[in-house]
Design an enzyme around this catalytic site. Sequence first.
Site, short mmCIF file in Angstrom:
data_model
loop_
_atom_site.label_atom_id
_atom_site.label_comp_id
_atom_site.label_asym_id
_atom_site.label_seq_id
_atom_site.Cartn_x
_atom_site.Cartn_y
_atom_site.Cartn_z
N HIS A 63 35.16 7.87 -16.14
CA HIS A 63 34.70 8.50 -17.38
C HIS A 63 33.17 8.64 -17.39
O HIS A 63 32.63 9.73 -17.62
CB HIS A 63 35.17 7.67 -18.58
CG HIS A 63 34.76 8.22 -19.90
ND1 HIS A 63 35.57 9.05 -20.63
CD2 HIS A 63 33.62 8.07 -20.62
CE1 HIS A 63 34.95 9.39 -21.74
NE2 HIS A 63 33.76 8.80 -21.77
N GLU A 64 32.46 7.55 -17.12
CA GLU A 64 30.99 7.59 -17.13
C GLU A 64 30.46 8.46 -16.00
O GLU A 64 29.43 9.13 -16.15
CB GLU A 64 30.41 6.19 -17.06
CG GLU A 64 30.75 5.31 -18.25
CD GLU A 64 30.41 5.92 -19.60
OE1 GLU A 64 29.41 6.67 -19.71
OE2 GLU A 64 31.14 5.64 -20.57
N HIS A 67 30.27 12.07 -17.18
CA HIS A 67 29.04 12.35 -17.95
C HIS A 67 27.84 12.50 -17.01
O HIS A 67 27.03 13.42 -17.16
CB HIS A 67 28.74 11.22 -18.93
CG HIS A 67 29.74 11.05 -20.03
ND1 HIS A 67 30.11 12.06 -20.88
CD2 HIS A 67 30.43 9.95 -20.43
CE1 HIS A 67 30.98 11.60 -21.76
NE2 HIS A 67 31.20 10.32 -21.50
N ASP A 142 32.86 10.39 -27.79
CA ASP A 142 31.78 11.09 -27.10
C ASP A 142 31.24 12.28 -27.89
O ASP A 142 30.09 12.66 -27.72
CB ASP A 142 32.23 11.57 -25.72
CG ASP A 142 32.46 10.42 -24.77
OD1 ASP A 142 31.87 9.35 -24.98
OD2 ASP A 142 33.24 10.59 -23.82
#
Length: 143
Positions: A63-64, A67, A142
Amino acid sequence: MTPGFTGAEIENLVNHAITYAVHKGKDKAEWADFEYSRDRIMMGIERKKLSMGEKERLHTAIHESGHALVSFFNKNALKLHKATIVARGGSLGATFMLPDDQAQTSENKARILAQIDVAMGGHVAEKLIIGNDMISTGCGGDL
């Protein structure tokens, strides 16, 4: 490192970094001590007792990473500073971008769309790598 911090918050950051360095047996605070202190002030205390399994750690990293990749490759996004899967406050991870001079004064359509792209990067990474049925609830925070 401290955009938007007040003088009192910067003072708190410096005091915490020095205290943290002393507790680690150092003679002086180093950059890493200031980074740790900033993360603690912005996101909360590290949740060391939280037992995340390897699968959940991997999902958070994916997930990170989403980004981070979008921030790095989108020319209109803010400059990528770091991504972490250290659980703090209510978050299992975070991706930090550094504001530039323009971000402090004005926004334009390209910059706003880049912010949306970065925010959706975690969702897209999860969808592509983990699968549509296994997307986490972290994506909801987010936006």
